[in-house]
Design a protein around this motif. Structure first.
Motif, PDB file in Angstrom:
ATOM      1  N   VAL A   1       3.550   6.578  -1.723  1.00  0.00           N
ATOM      2  CA  VAL A   1       4.221   5.458  -2.400  1.00  0.00           C
ATOM      3  C   VAL A   1       3.580   4.107  -2.078  1.00  0.00           C
ATOM      4  O   VAL A   1       3.906   3.098  -2.703  1.00  0.00           O
ATOM      5  N   TRP A   2       2.676   4.077  -1.140  1.00  0.00           N
ATOM      6  CA  TRP A   2       2.120   2.813  -0.630  1.00  0.00           C
ATOM      7  C   TRP A   2       1.543   1.935  -1.741  1.00  0.00           C
ATOM      8  O   TRP A   2       1.893   0.752  -1.856  1.00  0.00           O
ATOM      9  N   ASP A   3       0.652   2.477  -2.551  1.00  0.00           N
ATOM     10  CA  ASP A   3      -0.010   1.654  -3.570  1.00  0.00           C
ATOM     11  C   ASP A   3       0.969   1.145  -4.620  1.00  0.00           C
ATOM     12  O   ASP A   3       0.851   0.002  -5.085  1.00  0.00           O
ATOM     13  N   ASP A   4       1.942   1.983  -4.986  1.00  0.00           N
ATOM     14  CA  ASP A   4       2.964   1.530  -5.947  1.00  0.00           C
ATOM     15  C   ASP A   4       3.799   0.408  -5.344  1.00  0.00           C
ATOM     16  O   ASP A   4       4.113  -0.580  -6.025  1.00  0.00           O
ATOM     17  N   LEU A   5       4.161   0.549  -4.091  1.00  0.00           N
ATOM     18  CA  LEU A   5       4.935  -0.504  -3.433  1.00  0.00           C
ATOM     19  C   LEU A   5       4.116  -1.787  -3.318  1.00  0.00           C
ATOM     20  O   LEU A   5       4.623  -2.884  -3.552  1.00  0.00           O
ATOM     21  N   LYS A   6       2.860  -1.638  -2.989  1.00  0.00           N
ATOM     22  CA  LYS A   6       1.998  -2.825  -2.879  1.00  0.00           C
ATOM     23  C   LYS A   6       1.914  -3.542  -4.234  1.00  0.00           C
ATOM     24  O   LYS A   6       1.998  -4.773  -4.294  1.00  0.00           O
ATOM     25  N   ALA A   7       1.800  -2.773  -5.301  1.00  0.00           N
ATOM     26  CA  ALA A   7       1.760  -3.376  -6.638  1.00  0.00           C
ATOM     27  C   ALA A   7       3.074  -4.086  -6.958  1.00  0.00           C
ATOM     28  O   ALA A   7       3.088  -5.142  -7.611  1.00  0.00           O
ATOM     29  N   ASP A   8       4.183  -3.521  -6.490  1.00  0.00           N
ATOM     30  CA  ASP A   8       5.496  -4.110  -6.757  1.00  0.00           C
ATOM     31  C   ASP A   8       5.731  -5.424  -6.017  1.00  0.00           C
ATOM     32  O   ASP A   8       6.672  -6.151  -6.340  1.00  0.00           O
TER      33      ASP A   8
ATOM     34  N   GLN B   1      10.310  -4.782   1.882  1.00  0.00           N
ATOM     35  CA  GLN B   1      11.118  -4.142   2.923  1.00  0.00           C
ATOM     36  C   GLN B   1      10.622  -2.726   3.218  1.00  0.00           C
ATOM     37  O   GLN B   1      10.503  -2.339   4.385  1.00  0.00           O
ATOM     38  N   PHE B   2      10.337  -1.963   2.177  1.00  0.00           N
ATOM     39  CA  PHE B   2       9.873  -0.592   2.384  1.00  0.00           C
ATOM     40  C   PHE B   2       8.522  -0.571   3.085  1.00  0.00           C
ATOM     41  O   PHE B   2       8.296   0.238   3.994  1.00  0.00           O
ATOM     42  N   LEU B   3       7.617  -1.441   2.683  1.00  0.00           N
ATOM     43  CA  LEU B   3       6.309  -1.470   3.335  1.00  0.00           C
ATOM     44  C   LEU B   3       6.438  -1.869   4.804  1.00  0.00           C
ATOM     45  O   LEU B   3       5.742  -1.311   5.666  1.00  0.00           O
ATOM     46  N   ALA B   4       7.307  -2.820   5.099  1.00  0.00           N
ATOM     47  CA  ALA B   4       7.533  -3.199   6.494  1.00  0.00           C
ATOM     48  C   ALA B   4       8.039  -1.995   7.291  1.00  0.00           C
ATOM     49  O   ALA B   4       7.586  -1.745   8.411  1.00  0.00           O
ATOM     50  N   GLN B   5       8.936  -1.237   6.698  1.00  0.00           N
ATOM     51  CA  GLN B   5       9.466  -0.036   7.359  1.00  0.00           C
ATOM     52  C   GLN B   5       8.370   1.023   7.531  1.00  0.00           C
ATOM     53  O   GLN B   5       8.339   1.724   8.534  1.00  0.00           O
ATOM     54  N   LEU B   6       7.512   1.149   6.524  1.00  0.00           N
ATOM     55  CA  LEU B   6       6.489   2.196   6.531  1.00  0.00           C
ATOM     56  C   LEU B   6       5.293   1.886   7.437  1.00  0.00           C
ATOM     57  O   LEU B   6       4.434   2.743   7.640  1.00  0.00           O
TER      58      LEU B   6
END
Length: 180
Positions: free
Chosen positions: A41-48, A62-67
């Motif tokens: 999911v990383w690249d999709d989250l980064k795009a978001d 928030q999700f990237l910080a958690q991940l």
């Protein structure tokens, strides 16, 4: 990623706000621990992070910080500026939610911790011209406290207390100190 987690990510796009929120809660809970699906999911989250929808920007940060704790390739060290940028979002609630989560990046390792502390310290010292800067400073103190509680690093506490001492207004100095 298992089917349940896939469904939660799909539910984030639901028209039903309750379903969205429940999915968000499940993802946040799951990512408090290391997961093996971060890069799915990383690249999709980064795009978001730059999506037109403020909710998506907020969730992505928030999700990237958690991940960050699930990032053996240390992508976060490169992607951190993009996540940090959301803490300045034009929608204050988006910026604030992102800022409140950013401390979790510091759990990923010493270099991550230093990156987070440097950014939080700089922001605390230089945010007086931002709208709601006292809330920003309070969120920074809470983030530092959370990082300290997890890592028990006395340098984090020392940095926070030094920043509090720089506050000119006694009312806010007391408020920030109450976090500690």
């Amino acid at each position: 990623m298992n089917e349940e987690m896939k469904r939660y990510f799909e539910e984030l796009e639901s028209k039903d706000k309750t379903s969205q929120y429940e999915a968000y809660q499940h993802i946040m809970a799951e990512t408090e621990q290391e997961v093996d699906w971060a890069y799915e999911v990383w690249d999709d989250l980064k795009a978001d992070l730059t999506h037109k929808d403020a909710h998506r920007r907020s969730r992505a940060a928030q999700f990237l910080a958690q991940l960050a704790i699930s990032d053996p390739e240390n992508r976060m060290l490169h992607d951190f500026p993009d996540v940090w940028e959301v803490t300045f979002d034009s929608k204050f609630v988006t910026a604030r939610h992102s800022l409140q989560a950013i401390w979790r990046v510091g759990l990923a390792g010493p270099e991550h911790k230093q990156l987070v502390m440097d950014h939080l310290t700089n922001r605390f010292e230089n945010c007086q011209d931002e709208k709601n800067y006292t809330l920003i400073r309070f969120d920074i103190m809470e983030g530092m406290r959370s990082l300290y509680d997890y890592l028990e690093d006395p340098e984090i506490k020392r940095t926070a207390l030094d920043l509090i001492e720089k506050e000119q207004d006694a009312k806010y100095r007391k408020k920030y100190a109450s976090v500690w």
